[in-house]
Design a protein around this motif. Structure first.
Motif, short mmCIF file in Angstrom:
data_model
loop_
_atom_site.label_atom_id
_atom_site.label_comp_id
_atom_site.label_asym_id
_atom_site.label_seq_id
_atom_site.Cartn_x
_atom_site.Cartn_y
_atom_site.Cartn_z
N ASN A 193 0.86 -1.19 0.00
CA ASN A 193 0.00 0.00 0.00
C ASN A 193 0.89 1.24 0.00
N THR A 194 1.08 1.82 -1.17
CA THR A 194 2.00 2.95 -1.29
C THR A 194 1.42 4.26 -0.77
N VAL A 195 0.11 4.29 -0.57
CA VAL A 195 -0.55 5.45 0.05
C VAL A 195 -1.37 4.92 1.22
N PRO A 196 -1.68 5.77 2.20
CA PRO A 196 -2.47 5.31 3.34
C PRO A 196 -3.81 4.71 2.91
N VAL A 197 -4.21 3.65 3.59
CA VAL A 197 -5.48 2.99 3.32
C VAL A 197 -6.58 3.71 4.07
N ALA B 29 -10.78 9.93 14.56
CA ALA B 29 -11.40 11.08 13.91
C ALA B 29 -10.83 11.28 12.51
N THR B 30 -11.57 12.01 11.71
CA THR B 30 -11.16 12.28 10.33
C THR B 30 -9.75 12.86 10.28
N GLY B 31 -8.92 12.30 9.40
CA GLY B 31 -7.56 12.78 9.22
C GLY B 31 -6.53 12.09 10.10
N GLN B 32 -6.97 11.39 11.13
CA GLN B 32 -6.02 10.71 12.01
C GLN B 32 -5.46 9.45 11.33
N GLN B 33 -4.22 9.10 11.72
CA GLN B 33 -3.54 7.98 11.09
C GLN B 33 -3.04 6.99 12.13
N ALA B 34 -2.95 5.74 11.70
CA ALA B 34 -2.34 4.67 12.50
C ALA B 34 -1.31 3.96 11.64
N GLU B 35 -0.09 3.87 12.14
CA GLU B 35 0.98 3.20 11.40
C GLU B 35 1.24 1.83 12.02
N VAL C 127 -5.64 5.65 7.39
CA VAL C 127 -6.04 7.04 7.62
C VAL C 127 -7.56 7.10 7.64
N VAL C 128 -8.11 7.84 8.60
CA VAL C 128 -9.56 7.98 8.71
C VAL C 128 -10.01 9.04 7.71
N GLY C 129 -10.85 8.65 6.78
CA GLY C 129 -11.35 9.58 5.77
C GLY C 129 -12.53 10.39 6.28
N THR C 130 -13.11 11.14 5.37
CA THR C 130 -14.31 11.91 5.70
C THR C 130 -15.40 10.96 6.19
N LEU C 131 -15.99 11.28 7.30
CA LEU C 131 -16.96 10.37 7.91
C LEU C 131 -18.13 10.12 6.97
#
Length: 326
Positions: free
Chosen positions: A71-75, A161-167, A214-218
């Motif tokens: 996954n070259t970009v966040p899922v 929340a929207t925009g937050q990321q987990a690696e 990454v959390v997208g737009t809800l």
């Protein structure tokens, strides 16, 4: 607390992919090298030849591994999302059959941790996480240049929340005893699955790569806000008393909320104590008939059905009908 699952892959059913890694000469290969000489004897006029063979070389096993996040970009995901997937490829870049243990872990410094982190093997080799894939339970065994697809699967907390990321990081480490802690170039006598020459620790007996959620737009489900009220009533004497003969006008409103809705049908059944007034149904003030198929309204006895089709977000439709108290 970080969620860490230390797991290992099934040794059966792994599919090899065509690799581009250069593992070198296979472990266990025997190299024989012979020199020859030819000559003439001037005294006798005869010719001669001789040869000399060096001791055989048995190639040792070189241990190396590569982990690549596909996954070259966040899922993109949603709060509360279950069984969210990151894809990785693990490749044996050494020259012999080797076992690798895998560790999946949330990384520090991001916005949230995925929960119930588990690693699955792409058991049916279709490149997609599905019911045919198995939770890994033993070391991953790969031949030289062989690859396997594995998935890190986890759940997203409902508080994300929207925009937050987990690696999340996948680590592959050689399972050969002593390899993980030895310096590159160290010979491990008696180790190696293909050769009596032992195994040599390469420059990558451990490798890692990272995937990101990454959390997208809800996204929330669209729904219909439906309301039914009595707009007016008129009794036989010109008043508003509820007696036999009183005609009640009902108002039904339907509003699309959180998005468009399709195939919207509003149905109403008139109670047995009332009788529907013929051809009294209107939609947004436009008169309709009770005849089936000629407009949006279909009446069958005391049952009224209004087919509205697609209703766009925040749009309200008003349906009115009249029924007389028996």
């Amino acid at each position: 607390m970080k969620t860490i699952s230390k797991i290992a892959l099934l040794t059966a059913g792994l599919a090899a992919s065509t690799a581009t890694w250069a593992a070198g000469t296979d472990a266990g290969a025997i190299i024989t090298n012979t020199a020859t000489a030819t000559f003439d004897d001037p005294a006798t006029g005869n010719t001669g030849s001789t040869s000399a063979t060096a001791p055989d070389i048995t190639v040792a096993e070189l241990i190396n591994v590569n982990v690549t996040a596909e996954n070259t970009v966040p899922v993109e995901t949603q709060p509360g999302g279950a069984n969210q997937v990151l894809e990785f490829t693990v490749t044996n870049t050494g020259n012999g059959t080797e076992a690798f243990s895998l560790t999946a872990a949330n990384l520090a410094g991001d916005d949230f941790d995925a929960e119930s982190v588990t690693v699955y093997l792409d058991s049916n080799n279709d490149g997609v996480f599905n019911a045919g894939d198995q939770v890994v339970t033993a070391d991953l065994v790969l031949d030289a240049d062989e690859s396997a697809t594995v998935f890190i699967v986890g759940n997203i907390p409902g508080t994300a929340a929207t925009g937050q990321q987990a690696e999340l990081e996948l680590t592959a480490t050689s399972a050969t005893p002593g390899a993980a802690t030895a310096a590159p170039g160290t010979l491990l006598p008696g180790q190696g699955t293909n050769t009596p020459a032992g195994a040599v620790v390469g420059t990558a007996v451990t490798d890692t790569d990272t995937g990101t959620f990454v959390v997208g737009t809800l996204i929330t489900d669209a729904y219909v806000d439906l309301d039914k009220s009595i707009e007016s009533r008129q009794d036989p004497f010109g008043g508003t008393t509820d007696i036999p003969g009183t005609v009640v006008t009902y108002l039904i409103t339907a509003t699309a909320v959180n998005g468009d809705v399709n195939n919207l049908v509003v149905a109403d059944s008139i109670p047995l104590t009332m009788t529907l007034v013929a051809d009294s149904v209107t939609i947004d003030g436009a008169a309709k008939t009770d005849v089936a198929g000629d407009d949006e309204v279909d009446v069958a006895g005391s049952d009224v059905s209004v087919t509205l089709g697609t209703l766009t977000e925040n749009t309200t439709v008003e349906i009115r009908l009249q029924a007389e108290i028996n």
